[in-house]
Design a protein around this motif. Structure first.
Motif: not given
Length: 671
Positions: A500, A502-504, A517, A583, A585
């Motif tokens: 993924s 994503s870096t959040t 983040s 993550p 989510h």
């Protein structure tokens, strides 16, 4: 000069003596018990001789075995280190009778100062201040109770031949004397072969300060400044420093001259230490009292070496060979500040219970040498990764020593070194030592022997982390987690597809959740935590790393790092922090996780440490009250009384005196 030296000891002090001997061109001989057959000091020596089984009484404490080893290898001198036979006058005489030089003081001086009762009488006769007390033979508990009442509580009961914190009991009441007198006698007999006990007044809020003396065979005796040894637990020193933040030049001179006078009175030569108890309220510089003289090399000798530039082991060997010191008191200079922390195999999170087992990981911080005013790191140890910490010997693993021009700089160097000290497999006190170094009272130099009991009355739970450190830990955990995810994504099939982008992340630390983040740049990253200004972080993490060093907003932060399910365990600045990184989510799903409830052990008396069950005070069907002694477990030569936490009735007894117990073994159950 000698040709071959036998070191009648083990562990770090054996290695320490051998390093100096090798530098002097002297061949070395190690002796060992079965428990130490592969120990570093054995491998380090030019020759090695097996003594016998693991118990010290059948190996390191048997003078005939030591002398036989010296004769068999042709050693012309013996260095006893500290502990074991180092202060046994009969051993020093036996060495002389065998034509082997004892690297230490003359037997008469050992006899005069080694007996704590007689040494106090000698000190009193020499005009030295001694603590009020009873210095005669005490026949039994009843007489001890009468003597303690005459002196006035609190009193200290001490084994006459004691040392190293063993054979000592503090009594605040008659009940304490009745419970502790016989235990003190047994500890003295078990550790030193002498069950005599004396009682003296306990000076409240004292400092423990000692003077290092050094004399040759030609009448020269000097003092090498003082060491502050007030940070103690159960009368066992934990932190030592030189010089003392309390002692003035005039006070140092008065203590030193008195120590030299006492040494001269008993014809002393070699290295020795005069221990003093000092009233922290005294402002005259004269409020100190003689405790004892240790006629050997002290555990904490490195701090004196660091500020004087002298190698005390070398000096002992040269004095034993008949050489003069070659300097006088006027030549002694004290330079900078040195601090020593004793790294013990004990668990401060569980009441400092002794810990035994294998060193799964042992990687001390890098050492350094003098380069201008830059801090120095020194590690004295006698263990190696994969080695075992045995129940038969002292639980000290290593001595971590730092030097710097100022006390604050030496403390800061200790904190940084402790953060880089990798140690696992046994419980250890690294976090506790770091917490002491950071404590405002320690940094202010407001020390007494009651420091640990006063500052940690409810035990140790880790050093608190302020908001700045928490944000730094969050940043380290997130970057390490992103690195791990990126590596996993690059391995076919690890993530079921591409990683993924994503870096959040949502990070949980100490019950708080942070939205994080990361914006990467060439050579570093900006870490945004909630709405605060971003942290500029330079950090590279690899799966094999156990210590990461991050540069965060220009500050260097060293963190011991370990992977955990759903996150990380980060240890730094005196505490371990479990950090969950998920993550964004995934994080909301954690509320559906079932919490694991720990088992109820309130009806069980569990053995808190590996040890020997020496006494069982109750049986099945007995009714007990809160605080009542239930059992006595001996570990690391110390007796530990296990008491009832609440009233109850004993239902079942699972073990008998003489049984060897593992940690958490069930000794008995209550109804």
């Amino acid at each position: 000069m000698f040709n071959k030296i036998l070191v009648a000891n083990r562990g770090e002090i054996a290695c320490r003596v051998m390093r100096t001997a090798k530098a002097m061109g002297i061949a070395t001989v190690a002796v060992y018990s079965d428990a130490d057959a592969r120990a570093p000091h054995v491998l380090m020596a030019d020759e090695r001789v097996r003594l016998g089984p693991a118990p010290a009484a059948q190996s390191y404490l048997d003078p005939e075995l030591i002398l036989a080893a010296a004769k068999a290898t042709g050693a012309d001198c013996i260095h006893p280190g500290y502990g074991f036979l180092s202060e046994r006058e009969s051993f020093a005489r036996a060495c002389a009778d065998a034509g082997i030089t004892f690297v230490g003081p003359p037997p008469a001086a050992i006899a005069a100062m080694g007996d704590k009762i007689e040494s106090k009488k000698l000190a009193r006769a020499a005009g030295v201040n001694v603590v009020p007390g009873f210095l005669g033979e005490i026949a039994d508990t009843e007489e001890a109770v009468r003597i303690a009442a005459d002196i006035g509580y609190p009193v200290m009961m001490k084994a006459s031949a004691g040392g190293g914190g063993k054979g000592m009991r503090l009594a605040w009441s008659e009940q304490d004397v009745r419970e502790g007198f016989e235990a003190t006698k047994r500890e003295g007999l078990a550790s030193f072969g002498d069950d005599r006990v004396f009682i003296e007044k306990f000076i409240e809020s004292p400092r423990h300060i000692e003077i290092q003396v050094l004399g040759d065979r030609h009448g020269t005796i000097v003092y090498l400044g003082e060491r502050e040894c007030s940070i103690q637990r159960r009368h066992q020193k934990v932190v030592e420093e030189a010089p003392s933040p309390f002692v003035t030049p005039d006070m140092r001179r008065a203590m030193g001259e008195q120590a030299v006078a006492l040494a001269r009175a008993v014809g002393y030569h070699s290295a020795g230490t005069v221990e003093l108890i000092v009233s922290g309220a005294d402002t005259t510089g004269q409020g100190f009292y003689f405790l004892e003289m240790n006629t050997r090399l002290q555990v904490e000798h490195p701090v004196t070496e660091m500020i004087t530039g002298l190698d005390l082991v070398e000096q002992m060997i040269r004095v034993a060979a008949g050489e003069p010191l070659g300097f006088t008191q006027d030549d002694v200079r004290l330079d900078g500040w040195a601090i020593e922390n004793r790294v013990y195999a004990e668990d401060p999170y569980r009441g400092f219970l002794p810990s035994t087992g294998r060193l799964v990981r042992y990687n001390p911080p890098k050492t350094s040498v003098r380069a201008g005013d830059a801090p120095i790191v020194r590690v004295d140890d006698g263990v190696t990764e994969g080695g075992e910490v045995s129940m038969f010997y002292d639980p000290m693993i290593a001595k971590l020593v730092t030097w710097a021009p100022t006390r604050d700089a030496a403390i800061d160097a200790q904190i940084a070194a402790l953060d880089r000290f990798e140690l696992s497999g046994v419980g250890n006190n690294l976090d506790f030592l770091s917490a002491i170094m950071q404590h405002p009272r320690f940094r202010a130099g407001a020390l007494t022997t009651g420091f640990i009991a006063e500052e940690y009355p409810d035990g140790f739970a880790g050093a608190p982390a302020d908001a700045t450190l928490q944000r730094q830990l969050v940043a380290v955990a997130v970057i390490a987690d992103l690195e791990r995810s990126a590596r996993a994504g690059g391995i076919d099939g690890q993530l079921g597809g591409a990683a993924s982008p994503s870096t959040t992340r949502v990070v949980t630390l100490a019950g708080q959740s942070f939205a994080v983040s990361v914006d990467g740049y060439d050579g570093g990253a900006l870490v945004h935590i909630d709405d605060a200004p971003p942290l500029d972080v330079v950090l590279r993490w690899r799966p094999s790393q156990r210590v990461v060093v991050a540069r965060i907003d220009g500050d260097e932060v060293a963190v011991r790092i370990a992977r955990r399910i759903g996150g990380w365990r980060l240890t730094t600045r005196g505490a371990a922090h479990d950090v969950r990184v998920l993550p964004a989510h995934v994080a909301p799903l954690t509320r559906h996780m079932i919490e694991k409830v720990p088992p109820d052990t309130s009806r069980l008396l569990l053995c808190p440490m590996p040890g020997l069950l020496t006494r069982l005070e109750v049986g099945a069907g007995d009714r007990v009250e809160a605080g009542q002694p239930l059992a006595v477990v001996e570990a690391m030569k110390m007796e530990n009384i296990l008491r009832a936490e609440r009233p109850g009735v004993v239902a079942t007894v699972h073990h008998a005196p003489g049984d060897s117990l593992a940690v958490d073994a069930v000794i008995l159950e209550f109804e």
